[in-house]
Design a protein around this motif. Sequence first.
Motif, PDB file in Angstrom:
ATOM      1  N   PHE A  86      62.645  84.764  48.597  1.00 48.22           N
ATOM      2  CA  PHE A  86      62.478  86.058  47.945  1.00 48.22           C
ATOM      3  C   PHE A  86      62.120  87.139  48.960  1.00 48.22           C
ATOM      4  O   PHE A  86      62.720  88.217  48.995  1.00 48.22           O
ATOM      5  CB  PHE A  86      61.397  85.975  46.873  1.00 48.22           C
ATOM      6  N   LEU A  87      61.160  86.829  49.811  1.00 52.77           N
ATOM      7  CA  LEU A  87      60.672  87.794  50.789  1.00 52.77           C
ATOM      8  C   LEU A  87      61.776  88.184  51.773  1.00 52.77           C
ATOM      9  O   LEU A  87      62.027  89.377  52.013  1.00 52.77           O
ATOM     10  CB  LEU A  87      59.481  87.190  51.547  1.00 52.77           C
ATOM     11  N   THR A 100      66.695  89.058  41.410  1.00 57.61           N
ATOM     12  CA  THR A 100      66.055  90.290  41.883  1.00 57.61           C
ATOM     13  C   THR A 100      66.822  91.531  41.424  1.00 57.61           C
ATOM     14  O   THR A 100      66.228  92.603  41.287  1.00 57.61           O
ATOM     15  CB  THR A 100      65.916  90.303  43.418  1.00 57.61           C
ATOM     16  N   TYR A 144      57.551  75.772  46.400  1.00 58.72           N
ATOM     17  CA  TYR A 144      56.955  77.084  46.129  1.00 58.72           C
ATOM     18  C   TYR A 144      57.088  77.997  47.349  1.00 58.72           C
ATOM     19  O   TYR A 144      57.445  79.171  47.230  1.00 58.72           O
ATOM     20  CB  TYR A 144      55.471  76.925  45.751  1.00 58.72           C
ATOM     21  N   LEU A 145      56.797  77.427  48.526  1.00 59.97           N
ATOM     22  CA  LEU A 145      56.904  78.195  49.758  1.00 59.97           C
ATOM     23  C   LEU A 145      58.367  78.536  50.050  1.00 59.97           C
ATOM     24  O   LEU A 145      58.676  79.637  50.525  1.00 59.97           O
ATOM     25  CB  LEU A 145      56.300  77.404  50.924  1.00 59.97           C
ATOM     26  N   TYR A 146      59.256  77.597  49.739  1.00 60.74           N
ATOM     27  CA  TYR A 146      60.697  77.809  49.951  1.00 60.74           C
ATOM     28  C   TYR A 146      61.179  79.017  49.158  1.00 60.74           C
ATOM     29  O   TYR A 146      61.805  79.931  49.709  1.00 60.74           O
ATOM     30  CB  TYR A 146      61.467  76.556  49.541  1.00 60.74           C
ATOM     31  N   TRP A 147      60.884  79.061  47.856  1.00 60.46           N
ATOM     32  CA  TRP A 147      61.380  80.142  47.005  1.00 60.46           C
ATOM     33  C   TRP A 147      60.685  81.466  47.297  1.00 60.46           C
ATOM     34  O   TRP A 147      61.309  82.533  47.253  1.00 60.46           O
ATOM     35  CB  TRP A 147      61.239  79.768  45.532  1.00 60.46           C
ATOM     36  N   PHE A 148      59.405  81.405  47.631  1.00 64.90           N
ATOM     37  CA  PHE A 148      58.693  82.637  47.984  1.00 64.90           C
ATOM     38  C   PHE A 148      59.258  83.211  49.281  1.00 64.90           C
ATOM     39  O   PHE A 148      59.477  84.432  49.388  1.00 64.90           O
ATOM     40  CB  PHE A 148      57.196  82.376  48.145  1.00 64.90           C
ATOM     41  N   SER A 149      59.517  82.356  50.272  1.00 62.89           N
ATOM     42  CA  SER A 149      60.082  82.799  51.545  1.00 62.89           C
ATOM     43  C   SER A 149      61.474  83.375  51.342  1.00 62.89           C
ATOM     44  O   SER A 149      61.832  84.402  51.942  1.00 62.89           O
ATOM     45  CB  SER A 149      60.135  81.641  52.546  1.00 62.89           C
ATOM     46  N   MET A 202      68.937  83.941  43.844  1.00 59.56           N
ATOM     47  CA  MET A 202      67.833  84.863  44.096  1.00 59.56           C
ATOM     48  C   MET A 202      68.303  86.311  43.999  1.00 59.56           C
ATOM     49  O   MET A 202      67.601  87.167  43.456  1.00 59.56           O
ATOM     50  CB  MET A 202      67.222  84.588  45.471  1.00 59.56           C
ATOM     51  N   ASP A 262      64.752  90.027  50.180  1.00 59.08           N
ATOM     52  CA  ASP A 262      64.411  91.421  49.898  1.00 59.08           C
ATOM     53  C   ASP A 262      64.490  92.255  51.173  1.00 59.08           C
ATOM     54  O   ASP A 262      64.945  93.399  51.140  1.00 59.08           O
ATOM     55  CB  ASP A 262      63.005  91.499  49.291  1.00 59.08           C
TER      56      ASP A 262
END
Length: 306
Positions: free
Chosen positions: A97-98, A170, A90-95, A166, A101
């Motif tokens: 994405f962030l 996006t 979860y942290l991997y994919w959120f990081s 990703m 971006d």
Amino acid sequence: MPGTYDLEDLVLKLSTPFYLFLICLEIFLTHSVDRDSLSARTAYSFKDTLTNAALMLLNGGIDLLFRAAYIGVLIWFYNFQIFAPIGNSYLYWFSLFLLEDLAFYTLHYVDHHCRLFWAVHVTHHSSEHFNLTTGFRSSVFQPLYRFVYFIPLALIGFNPADIVIMYSITQIYGVIVHTEYVKKLGFLEYIFVTPSHHRVHHASNIEYLDKNMGMCLIIWDKLFGTFQEEIPTVPPRYGLTKPTEHQGITQTIFHEWKEIGKDFEQPVDFVTKLKFLLKAPGWSPDGSRQTSRELQKDLQDHGKKA
């Protein structure tokens, strides 16, 4: 990376009917309002929509042809990764994405402030219409250099396949903010790029030039000083500050390159020619033209005097 292609294929299969539904809905809304309301804003044009589709196909074709090369580069850098991949998925994919971006924001900022890259990106801004199909009006040659901004992601431990996926996901969000039918979105305006923010980005009004560069998150613009709220008294005027004389697809893609060529023909030294290429669009050695920042400063100074 066969898994990557399978997932991308799934994203394409799911997003295509989603896009078609939204575009049909927007066309219906465009033609269901009364004539006075319709004349107050830019609607659909068959020629413009066809141009958007053609530019999308050209961009996609170049991306496919060049894909093996840029993924190969990302894999090469990934082999020299500085950090181990993040263990928590979860942290991997959120990081990812962030940070991706943020990488896109950086790419987009450079595209607007370096004339060499603006010559590529200008196609996306050349339409005087603003609707969902404008989101497909691609910067045709951007796939040839976009991957460079993703190299740091590979170096810090993000798999190139995940980077590609990703970006594809996006991009869906990046398309659907091209609409006039969604107004302000409350608290979401503080976090995400909204249609209101992106209308500003596509406007050629001096107040709006080179603002709101984010793909999904508006926080980067607020952090780095490129944010501009949509002003109720300043309706967006879409297109370029200097419209192209001809609207053919060749002119749409190459018109800024032709203008650069004209500048290169001037009797100036090599350093000045480099400045024509690398400085912001609108720069000139004699001040005969103005960049967006110069135009905005003049507008601000004029406002203070008034």
